[in-house]
Motif scaffolding. Sequence first.
Motif, PDB file in Angstrom:
ATOM      1  N   ASN A  10       0.675  -1.418   0.012  1.00 40.97           N
ATOM      2  CA  ASN A  10      -0.085  -0.005  -0.031  1.00 40.97           C
ATOM      3  C   ASN A  10       0.826   1.377   0.141  1.00 40.97           C
ATOM      4  N   ARG A  11       2.225   1.304   0.179  1.00 36.96           N
ATOM      5  CA  ARG A  11       3.076   2.412   0.114  1.00 36.96           C
ATOM      6  C   ARG A  11       3.056   3.228  -1.421  1.00 36.96           C
ATOM      7  N   ARG A  12       2.827   4.288  -0.983  1.00 35.62           N
ATOM      8  CA  ARG A  12       2.975   5.263  -2.210  1.00 35.62           C
ATOM      9  C   ARG A  12       3.716   6.492  -1.920  1.00 35.62           C
ATOM     10  N   SER A  13       4.384   7.067  -3.033  1.00 39.35           N
ATOM     11  CA  SER A  13       4.902   8.286  -2.818  1.00 39.35           C
ATOM     12  C   SER A  13       3.990   9.230  -2.706  1.00 39.35           C
ATOM     13  N   VAL A  14       4.223   9.960  -1.533  1.00 43.38           N
ATOM     14  CA  VAL A  14       3.455  11.201  -1.253  1.00 43.38           C
ATOM     15  C   VAL A  14       3.682  12.545  -1.477  1.00 43.38           C
ATOM     16  N   ARG A  15       2.896  13.322  -2.354  1.00 43.27           N
ATOM     17  CA  ARG A  15       3.436  14.633  -2.580  1.00 43.27           C
ATOM     18  C   ARG A  15       2.708  15.787  -2.227  1.00 43.27           C
ATOM     19  N   GLN A  16       1.706  15.592  -1.469  1.00 47.38           N
ATOM     20  CA  GLN A  16       1.066  16.614  -0.900  1.00 47.38           C
ATOM     21  C   GLN A  16       0.872  16.474   0.546  1.00 47.38           C
ATOM     22  N   MET A  75       9.871  21.123  -3.052  1.00 50.89           N
ATOM     23  CA  MET A  75      10.088  20.005  -2.447  1.00 50.89           C
ATOM     24  C   MET A  75       8.936  19.217  -1.843  1.00 50.89           C
ATOM     25  N   TYR A  76       7.746  19.846  -2.242  1.00 50.97           N
ATOM     26  CA  TYR A  76       6.296  19.269  -1.884  1.00 50.97           C
ATOM     27  C   TYR A  76       5.974  19.831  -0.502  1.00 50.97           C
ATOM     28  N   LYS A  77       6.718  20.960  -0.028  1.00 47.08           N
ATOM     29  CA  LYS A  77       6.292  21.602   1.473  1.00 47.08           C
ATOM     30  C   LYS A  77       6.341  20.309   2.361  1.00 47.08           C
ATOM     31  N   SER A 115       5.430   9.714   2.576  1.00 53.41           N
ATOM     32  CA  SER A 115       6.996  10.304   2.240  1.00 53.41           C
ATOM     33  C   SER A 115       7.352  10.044   0.694  1.00 53.41           C
ATOM     34  N   VAL A 116       8.485  10.723   0.278  1.00 52.18           N
ATOM     35  CA  VAL A 116       8.662  10.419  -0.990  1.00 52.18           C
ATOM     36  C   VAL A 116      10.208  10.755  -1.241  1.00 52.18           C
ATOM     37  N   TRP A 117      10.821  10.251  -2.213  1.00 54.14           N
ATOM     38  CA  TRP A 117      12.329  10.304  -2.538  1.00 54.14           C
ATOM     39  C   TRP A 117      12.560  11.406  -3.270  1.00 54.14           C
ATOM     40  N   ILE A 118      13.508  12.360  -2.498  1.00 50.47           N
ATOM     41  CA  ILE A 118      13.902  13.560  -3.306  1.00 50.47           C
ATOM     42  C   ILE A 118      15.314  13.302  -3.745  1.00 50.47           C
ATOM     43  N   ASN A 119      15.364  13.363  -5.306  1.00 52.56           N
ATOM     44  CA  ASN A 119      16.788  12.990  -5.812  1.00 52.56           C
ATOM     45  C   ASN A 119      17.537  14.086  -6.303  1.00 52.56           C
ATOM     46  N   GLN A 120      17.150  15.561  -5.839  1.00 55.05           N
ATOM     47  CA  GLN A 120      17.613  16.641  -6.595  1.00 55.05           C
ATOM     48  C   GLN A 120      19.039  17.099  -6.057  1.00 55.05           C
ATOM     49  N   LEU A 121      19.313  16.706  -4.614  1.00 60.58           N
ATOM     50  CA  LEU A 121      20.377  17.055  -4.132  1.00 60.58           C
ATOM     51  C   LEU A 121      21.767  16.449  -4.451  1.00 60.58           C
ATOM     52  N   LYS A 162      -1.563  -0.481  -9.968  1.00 62.19           N
ATOM     53  CA  LYS A 162      -1.427  -1.750 -10.346  1.00 62.19           C
ATOM     54  C   LYS A 162       0.041  -1.454 -11.176  1.00 62.19           C
ATOM     55  N   ARG A 163       0.881  -2.658 -10.625  1.00 58.95           N
ATOM     56  CA  ARG A 163       2.209  -2.401 -11.111  1.00 58.95           C
ATOM     57  C   ARG A 163       2.598  -3.213 -12.438  1.00 58.95           C
ATOM     58  N   GLU A 164       3.117  -2.663 -13.418  1.00 55.79           N
ATOM     59  CA  GLU A 164       3.431  -3.106 -14.679  1.00 55.79           C
ATOM     60  C   GLU A 164       4.532  -4.165 -14.898  1.00 55.79           C
TER      61      GLU A 164
HETATM   62  C1  LIG Z   1      15.859   6.569  -7.455  1.00 58.61           C
HETATM   63  C2  LIG Z   1      14.517   7.301  -7.127  1.00 58.61           C
HETATM   64  C3  LIG Z   1      14.422   8.699  -7.696  1.00 58.61           C
HETATM   65  C4  LIG Z   1      13.182   9.265  -7.240  1.00 58.61           C
HETATM   66  N1  LIG Z   1      13.258  10.324  -7.118  1.00 58.61           N
HETATM   67  C5  LIG Z   1      12.085  11.177  -7.041  1.00 58.61           C
HETATM   68  C6  LIG Z   1      12.082  12.668  -7.016  1.00 58.61           C
HETATM   69  O1  LIG Z   1      13.187  13.346  -6.934  1.00 58.61           O
HETATM   70  N2  LIG Z   1      10.981  13.255  -6.850  1.00 58.61           N
HETATM   71  C7  LIG Z   1       9.547  12.785  -6.458  1.00 58.61           C
HETATM   72  O2  LIG Z   1       8.590  13.194  -6.527  1.00 58.61           O
HETATM   73  N3  LIG Z   1       9.728  11.223  -6.556  1.00 58.61           N
HETATM   74  C8  LIG Z   1      10.770  10.553  -6.836  1.00 58.61           C
HETATM   75  N4  LIG Z   1      10.920   8.989  -6.862  1.00 58.61           N
HETATM   76  C9  LIG Z   1       9.687   8.421  -6.551  1.00 58.61           C
HETATM   77  C10 LIG Z   1       9.300   7.867  -7.826  1.00 58.61           C
HETATM   78  O3  LIG Z   1       8.692   8.618  -8.731  1.00 58.61           O
HETATM   79  C11 LIG Z   1       8.003   6.862  -7.418  1.00 58.61           C
HETATM   80  O4  LIG Z   1       8.426   5.939  -6.575  1.00 58.61           O
HETATM   81  C12 LIG Z   1       7.392   6.083  -8.651  1.00 58.61           C
HETATM   82  O5  LIG Z   1       6.635   7.032  -9.290  1.00 58.61           O
HETATM   83  C13 LIG Z   1       6.417   4.839  -8.179  1.00 58.61           C
HETATM   84  O6  LIG Z   1       5.440   5.464  -7.248  1.00 58.61           O
HETATM   85  P1  LIG Z   1       5.038   5.137  -5.919  1.00 58.61           P
HETATM   86  O7  LIG Z   1       6.284   5.394  -5.130  1.00 58.61           O
HETATM   87  O8  LIG Z   1       3.893   5.786  -5.541  1.00 58.61           O
HETATM   88  O9  LIG Z   1       4.969   3.520  -6.082  1.00 58.61           O
HETATM   89  C14 LIG Z   1      11.930   8.373  -6.939  1.00 58.61           C
HETATM   90  C15 LIG Z   1      12.106   7.306  -6.774  1.00 58.61           C
HETATM   91  C16 LIG Z   1      13.248   6.549  -6.941  1.00 58.61           C
HETATM   92  C17 LIG Z   1      13.450   5.160  -6.610  1.00 58.61           C
END
Ligand SMILES: Cc1cc2nc3c(=O)[nH]c(=O)nc-3n(C[C@H](O)[C@H](O)[C@H](O)COP(=O)(O)O)c2cc1C
Length: 171
Positions: A10-16, A75-77, A115-121, A162-164
């Motif tokens: 159920n984990r998703r990247s959250v941006r809000q 950075m999605y505040k 939570s969400v991954w931030i890759n910019q730094l 759904k994962r492809e």
């Molecule tokens: C190596 C990597 C870098 C990522 N960088 C960013 C990022 O800079 N900004 C962002 O919003 N999401 C980033 N993500 C999140 C992905 O976009 C996200 O995991 C993907 O779209 C699948 O969605 P989900 O996490 O909701 O399953 C990153 C994920 C990974 C694994």
Amino acid sequence: MNETIQTILNRRSVRQFTQEKIAKSDLELIVDCALHAPSAMKSDYWHFTVISNDELIKELVGIMQDLLCKPEYDMYKPQALIIPSTKRDYRLGVDDNACALENIFLAAKSLGIGSVWINQLRDFNDADALRAFLDKLMVPKDHIVYGIAALGYPKNDLSPIKREGTYSYFE
Ligand SMILES: Cc1cc2nc3c(=O)[nH]c(=O)nc-3n(C[C@H](O)[C@H](O)[C@H](O)COP(=O)(O)O)c2cc1C
């Protein structure tokens, strides 16, 4: 299905994020989960910098806006950031970083925190402004940053998608 599997599925990247603060005890628990992630040969070179201070988050966002030349970048505040860093010359640092981040994301999810991954730094480790900021937060001088985590309570419910991806199975 057990809770761990449910958390993963159920984990998703959250941006809000909402404006609700994350308790220090939860952030510390999340970092403890990061510290329990696998690291190559138990290298343990990593250091985790947690920021829950609005001014510091804004300062970093401002630095990244300038470096990216994107004044709209926010950075999605988030309500908190976790910045893993590791030794610059360590070949497997990026792999350890990914393991730590995934533990952070899953631990956060299990606590109802988005939570969400931030890759910019990662592309600006040698930029003076970012280095000065990391110095101020006492990130070791021989460390660099790859991905970081932005955290906060989710504004909306995100359903699993759904994962492809494919896999092969031989029995
Ligand atoms: C190596 C990597 C870098 C990522 N960088 C960013 C990022 O800079 N900004 C962002 O919003 N999401 C980033 N993500 C999140 C992905 O976009 C996200 O995991 C993907 O779209 C699948 O969605 P989900 O996490 O909701 O399953 C990153 C994920 C990974 C694994």
